[in-house]
Design an enzyme around this catalytic site. Structure first.
Site, PDB file in Angstrom:
ATOM      1  N   HIS A   8       0.763  -1.122  -0.054  1.00  0.00           N
ATOM      2  CA  HIS A   8      -0.146  -0.013   0.055  1.00  0.00           C
ATOM      3  C   HIS A   8       0.919   1.200  -0.084  1.00  0.00           C
ATOM      4  O   HIS A   8       2.111   1.268   0.277  1.00  0.00           O
ATOM      5  CB  HIS A   8      -0.951   0.048   1.112  1.00  0.00           C
ATOM      6  CG  HIS A   8      -2.220  -0.990   1.056  1.00  0.00           C
ATOM      7  ND1 HIS A   8      -2.813  -1.569   2.105  1.00  0.00           N
ATOM      8  CD2 HIS A   8      -2.702  -1.603  -0.023  1.00  0.00           C
ATOM      9  CE1 HIS A   8      -3.638  -2.264   1.590  1.00  0.00           C
ATOM     10  NE2 HIS A   8      -3.618  -2.371   0.390  1.00  0.00           N
ATOM     11  N   LYS A  12       5.260   1.489   0.796  1.00  0.00           N
ATOM     12  CA  LYS A  12       6.031   1.288  -0.456  1.00  0.00           C
ATOM     13  C   LYS A  12       7.689   1.400  -0.188  1.00  0.00           C
ATOM     14  O   LYS A  12       8.429   0.749  -0.544  1.00  0.00           O
ATOM     15  CB  LYS A  12       5.451   2.127  -1.525  1.00  0.00           C
ATOM     16  CG  LYS A  12       4.464   1.794  -2.152  1.00  0.00           C
ATOM     17  CD  LYS A  12       4.032   2.312  -3.508  1.00  0.00           C
ATOM     18  CE  LYS A  12       2.701   2.037  -3.888  1.00  0.00           C
ATOM     19  NZ  LYS A  12       2.110   0.889  -3.928  1.00  0.00           N
ATOM     20  N   THR A  34       2.567  -5.377  -7.749  1.00  0.00           N
ATOM     21  CA  THR A  34       1.537  -4.481  -8.692  1.00  0.00           C
ATOM     22  C   THR A  34       2.288  -3.170  -9.152  1.00  0.00           C
ATOM     23  O   THR A  34       3.378  -3.085  -8.866  1.00  0.00           O
ATOM     24  CB  THR A  34       0.563  -3.900  -7.466  1.00  0.00           C
ATOM     25  OG1 THR A  34       1.256  -3.630  -6.571  1.00  0.00           O
ATOM     26  CG2 THR A  34      -0.486  -5.222  -7.512  1.00  0.00           C
ATOM     27  N   GLY A  35       1.516  -2.283 -10.140  1.00  0.00           N
ATOM     28  CA  GLY A  35       2.030  -1.302 -10.646  1.00  0.00           C
ATOM     29  C   GLY A  35       3.245  -0.368 -10.123  1.00  0.00           C
ATOM     30  O   GLY A  35       4.477  -0.688 -10.394  1.00  0.00           O
ATOM     31  N   THR A  36       3.062   0.387  -9.269  1.00  0.00           N
ATOM     32  CA  THR A  36       3.996   1.547  -8.789  1.00  0.00           C
ATOM     33  C   THR A  36       4.998   0.605  -7.872  1.00  0.00           C
ATOM     34  O   THR A  36       6.425   1.003  -7.813  1.00  0.00           O
ATOM     35  CB  THR A  36       3.322   2.321  -7.856  1.00  0.00           C
ATOM     36  OG1 THR A  36       2.312   3.233  -8.624  1.00  0.00           O
ATOM     37  CG2 THR A  36       4.333   3.493  -7.369  1.00  0.00           C
ATOM     38  N   THR A  37       4.451  -0.207  -7.198  1.00  0.00           N
ATOM     39  CA  THR A  37       5.458  -1.034  -6.408  1.00  0.00           C
ATOM     40  C   THR A  37       6.522  -1.721  -7.117  1.00  0.00           C
ATOM     41  O   THR A  37       7.855  -1.746  -6.869  1.00  0.00           O
ATOM     42  CB  THR A  37       4.853  -2.185  -5.446  1.00  0.00           C
ATOM     43  OG1 THR A  37       3.550  -1.619  -4.515  1.00  0.00           O
ATOM     44  CG2 THR A  37       5.806  -2.842  -4.598  1.00  0.00           C
ATOM     45  N   GLY A  55      -2.872  -1.791  -7.759  1.00  0.00           N
ATOM     46  CA  GLY A  55      -3.794  -2.563  -6.807  1.00  0.00           C
ATOM     47  C   GLY A  55      -5.254  -2.237  -7.051  1.00  0.00           C
ATOM     48  O   GLY A  55      -6.336  -3.043  -7.486  1.00  0.00           O
ATOM     49  N   ASP A  60      -4.244  -6.527  -7.762  1.00  0.00           N
ATOM     50  CA  ASP A  60      -4.605  -7.488  -6.706  1.00  0.00           C
ATOM     51  C   ASP A  60      -5.173  -8.654  -7.605  1.00  0.00           C
ATOM     52  O   ASP A  60      -5.005 -10.028  -7.188  1.00  0.00           O
ATOM     53  CB  ASP A  60      -5.245  -6.950  -5.682  1.00  0.00           C
ATOM     54  CG  ASP A  60      -4.750  -5.863  -4.853  1.00  0.00           C
ATOM     55  OD1 ASP A  60      -3.338  -5.721  -4.892  1.00  0.00           O
ATOM     56  OD2 ASP A  60      -5.280  -5.033  -4.317  1.00  0.00           O
ATOM     57  N   ASP A  80      -1.531  -1.609   4.733  1.00  0.00           N
ATOM     58  CA  ASP A  80      -1.477  -0.370   5.702  1.00  0.00           C
ATOM     59  C   ASP A  80      -2.763  -0.528   6.415  1.00  0.00           C
ATOM     60  O   ASP A  80      -3.899  -0.165   6.047  1.00  0.00           O
ATOM     61  CB  ASP A  80      -1.535   0.868   5.030  1.00  0.00           C
ATOM     62  CG  ASP A  80      -1.593   2.072   5.784  1.00  0.00           C
ATOM     63  OD1 ASP A  80      -1.524   1.999   7.074  1.00  0.00           O
ATOM     64  OD2 ASP A  80      -1.450   3.218   5.347  1.00  0.00           O
ATOM     65  N   HIS A  87     -10.500  -0.647  -2.347  1.00  0.00           N
ATOM     66  CA  HIS A  87     -10.503  -1.967  -2.997  1.00  0.00           C
ATOM     67  C   HIS A  87     -10.433  -3.025  -1.960  1.00  0.00           C
ATOM     68  O   HIS A  87      -9.979  -4.046  -2.390  1.00  0.00           O
ATOM     69  CB  HIS A  87      -9.420  -2.027  -4.261  1.00  0.00           C
ATOM     70  CG  HIS A  87      -8.103  -1.796  -3.819  1.00  0.00           C
ATOM     71  ND1 HIS A  87      -7.426  -0.915  -3.141  1.00  0.00           N
ATOM     72  CD2 HIS A  87      -6.907  -2.889  -3.889  1.00  0.00           C
ATOM     73  CE1 HIS A  87      -6.286  -1.034  -2.979  1.00  0.00           C
ATOM     74  NE2 HIS A  87      -6.008  -2.257  -3.306  1.00  0.00           N
ATOM     75  N   ASP A  90     -11.129  -6.627  -2.904  1.00  0.00           N
ATOM     76  CA  ASP A  90     -10.310  -7.301  -3.545  1.00  0.00           C
ATOM     77  C   ASP A  90      -8.971  -7.615  -2.687  1.00  0.00           C
ATOM     78  O   ASP A  90      -8.444  -8.946  -3.083  1.00  0.00           O
ATOM     79  CB  ASP A  90      -9.631  -6.357  -4.841  1.00  0.00           C
ATOM     80  CG  ASP A  90     -10.510  -5.901  -5.784  1.00  0.00           C
ATOM     81  OD1 ASP A  90     -11.572  -6.461  -5.796  1.00  0.00           O
ATOM     82  OD2 ASP A  90     -10.237  -4.637  -6.277  1.00  0.00           O
ATOM     83  N   ARG A  96      -8.079 -14.543   0.929  1.00  0.00           N
ATOM     84  CA  ARG A  96      -9.061 -15.756   0.738  1.00  0.00           C
ATOM     85  C   ARG A  96      -8.477 -16.769   0.001  1.00  0.00           C
ATOM     86  O   ARG A  96      -8.087 -17.944   0.531  1.00  0.00           O
ATOM     87  CB  ARG A  96     -10.457 -15.539   0.715  1.00  0.00           C
ATOM     88  CG  ARG A  96     -11.173 -16.750   0.703  1.00  0.00           C
ATOM     89  CD  ARG A  96     -12.420 -16.347   0.577  1.00  0.00           C
ATOM     90  NE  ARG A  96     -12.753 -16.200  -1.112  1.00  0.00           N
ATOM     91  CZ  ARG A  96     -12.833 -17.097  -2.146  1.00  0.00           C
ATOM     92  NH1 ARG A  96     -12.678 -18.283  -1.651  1.00  0.00           N
ATOM     93  NH2 ARG A  96     -12.912 -16.730  -3.243  1.00  0.00           N
TER      94      ARG A  96
END
Length: 141
Positions: A8, A12, A34-37, A55, A60, A80, A87, A90, A96
């Site tokens: 989150h 990061k 995920t994208g920015t990470t 995400g 995600d 976080d 989201h 998600d 799960r």
């Protein structure tokens, strides 16, 4: 091993610092994020990372699809817990799926460190058996 890295926004920097610290371990594995990470990790290390969408835009769920088909070996998801996420459904669905498929997931830096040290020791060798004996289509089908 296929490893997903998700963080989150307020986590990061923590993720990037963690990956830098364990770059020698991660360099031997296939990384997804995920994208920015993923972008931030690649900017700060020599690692290659397959990037999915952000995400909230479905990243995600893209990682969840790999979990559902048993194509992901473990996930580090630095959440976080003090910030509401738009989201959240998600995120809960991804966690799960990890429980359903028996995929190890760390949601904080302490657990992430335990998983990465186990990875470095070879404690995840059992995942190779999962892939080796993964059910597939019969040649006659």
């Amino acid at each position: 091993m296929k490893i997903a890295l998700i963080a989150h926004d307020r986590k990061k920097d923590e993720m990037v610092n963690f990956v830098i610290a364990y770059e020698p371990v991660f360099q031997h594995h296939e990384l997804f994020a995920t994208g920015t990470t993923g972008t931030r990790i690649m900017e700060n290390t020599k690692l290659q990372v397959h990037r999915f969408m952000s995400g909230p835009l479905g990243g995600d769920q893209q990682i969840g699809a790999m979990v559902a088909t048993n194509e992901m070996d473990f996930i580090i998801f630095l959440r976080d817990p003090l910030m509401a996420q738009p989201h959240e459904p998600d995120i809960i669905a991804l966690l799960r799926l990890c429980d359903v498929q028996g995929i190890p997931v760390a949601t904080n830096i302490a657990t992430a460190e335990i998983l990465v040290k186990a990875l470095d020791r070879g404690d995840f060798a059992w995942r190779e058996l999962v892939h080796k004996y993964k059910p597939g289509l019969d040649d006659n089908e």
